[in-house]
Design an enzyme around this catalytic site. Structure first.
Site, PDB file in Angstrom:
ATOM      1  N   GLY A  19      10.860  12.759  -0.606  1.00  0.00           N
ATOM      2  CA  GLY A  19      11.683  13.144   0.532  1.00  0.00           C
ATOM      3  C   GLY A  19      11.394  14.540   1.033  1.00  0.00           C
ATOM      4  N   GLY A  20      10.243  15.091   0.645  1.00  0.00           N
ATOM      5  CA  GLY A  20       9.861  16.406   1.140  1.00  0.00           C
ATOM      6  C   GLY A  20      10.767  17.529   0.688  1.00  0.00           C
ATOM      7  N   SER A  57       5.495  11.776  -4.291  1.00  0.00           N
ATOM      8  CA  SER A  57       5.488  12.703  -3.165  1.00  0.00           C
ATOM      9  C   SER A  57       6.036  14.066  -3.610  1.00  0.00           C
ATOM     10  CB  SER A  57       6.273  12.111  -1.997  1.00  0.00           C
ATOM     11  OG  SER A  57       6.040  12.858  -0.813  1.00  0.00           O
ATOM     12  N   ASP A  77      -3.004   7.692   3.007  1.00  0.00           N
ATOM     13  CA  ASP A  77      -2.027   8.774   2.919  1.00  0.00           C
ATOM     14  C   ASP A  77      -2.630  10.037   3.533  1.00  0.00           C
ATOM     15  OD1 ASP A  77      -0.216  10.760   2.165  1.00  0.00           O
ATOM     16  OD2 ASP A  77      -0.030  10.044   0.104  1.00  0.00           O
ATOM     17  N   HIS A  90       1.333   6.415   2.731  1.00  0.00           N
ATOM     18  CA  HIS A  90       2.235   7.230   1.920  1.00  0.00           C
ATOM     19  C   HIS A  90       3.534   6.449   1.700  1.00  0.00           C
ATOM     20  CE1 HIS A  90       3.515  11.145   0.311  1.00  0.00           C
ATOM     21  NE2 HIS A  90       4.700  10.899   0.851  1.00  0.00           N
TER      22      HIS A  90
END
Length: 327
Positions: A91-92, A168, A273, A304
């Site tokens: 989720g960054g 991620s 990605d 991704h």
């Protein structure tokens, strides 16, 4: 085992475009606060279903910070002790939680497919709590296992086989949690020994000031468009830091000597990605500069985060995890 991911009701793949992308819908306000898009949240499952024979429950980590762990246990649990996977969602560093529907389903499927005891961390999000807050929460989660007063961990977990896993931004977190664990000295003789046997780094979220070719091609990527990638790093990094900061670009910012003592690593990624160039460079740095034992599987098909929505991609990842954990 090929139908595990489907059996655990992975959410259908969204019809994702750059315009509908959740990251693109993060509203950044002049005062630096953000409004996040709404996502479906699921409660833990106190009983398993025919679709997915996995139980889950939430346990507090630090009430003052609002952090917790969602535990996932196969039901019935196998008679043997299970490897323990401490999982960090993506989720960054800005979005999602263990209760987000697709991460809840993913951890259910992972616990069943491995099989293992999976603990998904609800960590503090940026920009309200910029890095290294999430790293601090990851270290607290690993310390929680040393207390070993949870009934599921005590009855079913093998803490001599603990793995740090993330996807991620969670893959980034697993790397930094592994660094901290490799340096830490457990000075408490009463503590339960926790041995981190390996890091499972799926499509780790990395960056840098200079664009890589795969980043430069990603302006209209459906899952991680370039504009969203830039936005996430601007919200997550410490104030004033650029994208060559060690939290974003460890290959450039960190001396390889810091990798001494790091356990073996599995680095996985998907060909389409935008981050794939970074991930391959990172794996080479770990192996060639740091002398880390690395298993590299960065040629899987897919975009991704496709493992969250496409059962075939999830099963490829779970198969790589099983091979790594039970080798």
């Amino acid at each position: 085992m090929g139908d595990i991911a489907a059996a655990c009701d992975a959410p259908p793949a969204p019809q994702m475009t750059k315009e509908s992308n959740l990251f693109m819908r993060i509203a950044v306000h002049p005062d630096g606060t953000v409004t996040r898009p709404e996502v479906l949240l699921l409660p833990p499952s106190s009983s398993s279903s025919s679709a997915c024979a996995v139980l889950s429950r939430d346990v507090p980590l630090d009430a003052s910070l609002g952090t917790y762990l969602r535990l996932f246990l196969p039901d019935p649990a196998p008679p043997r002790r299970l490897p323990v996977v401490l999982y960090f969602h993506g989720g960054g560093f800005v979005l999602f939680s263990p209760a987000t529907a697709f991460y809840h389903a993913h951890c259910q499927a992972m616990a069943a497919a491995l099989p293992g005891l999976v603990a998904s961390l609800h960590y503090r999000l940026a920009p309200e709590r910029r890095l290294p807050a999430a790293y601090d929460d990851a270290a607290s989660a690993l310390a929680w296992f040393r207390a070993a007063d949870d009934p599921w961990v005590a009855a079913h977990g093998d803490l001599s086989r603990c793995y740090l896993m993330g996807s991620s931004s969670g893959g980034n977190m697993a790397f930094f949690a592994g660094l901290r664990a490799s340096r830490a000295l457990d000075l408490s003789p009463a503590a339960v020994p926790v041995r981190v046997r390996g890091l499972l780094l799926h499509q780790p979220y990395l960056g840098g000031v200079a664009r890589t070719p795969s980043e430069a091609r990603s302006e209209d990527d459906a899952m991680l468009p370039l504009e969203a990638n830039d936005k996430l790093w601007s919200l997550a990094l410490p104030e004033g830091a650029d994208r060559d900061h060690e939290f974003c670009n460890p290959v450039k910012a960190m001396p390889p000597e810091v990798l001494a003592g790091l356990p073996r690593c599995l680095v996985t990624g998907n060909r389409d990605d935008p981050l794939i160039d970074r991930q391959r460079e990172f794996a080479r740095w770990l192996r060639d500069q740091g002398g880390v034992e690395v298993v590299v599987k960065t040629d899987h098909a897919g975009s991704h985060a496709s493992e969250l929505f496409v059962p075939e991609r999830a099963e490829e990842l779970f198969a790589a995890m099983r091979e790594f954990v039970f080798a």
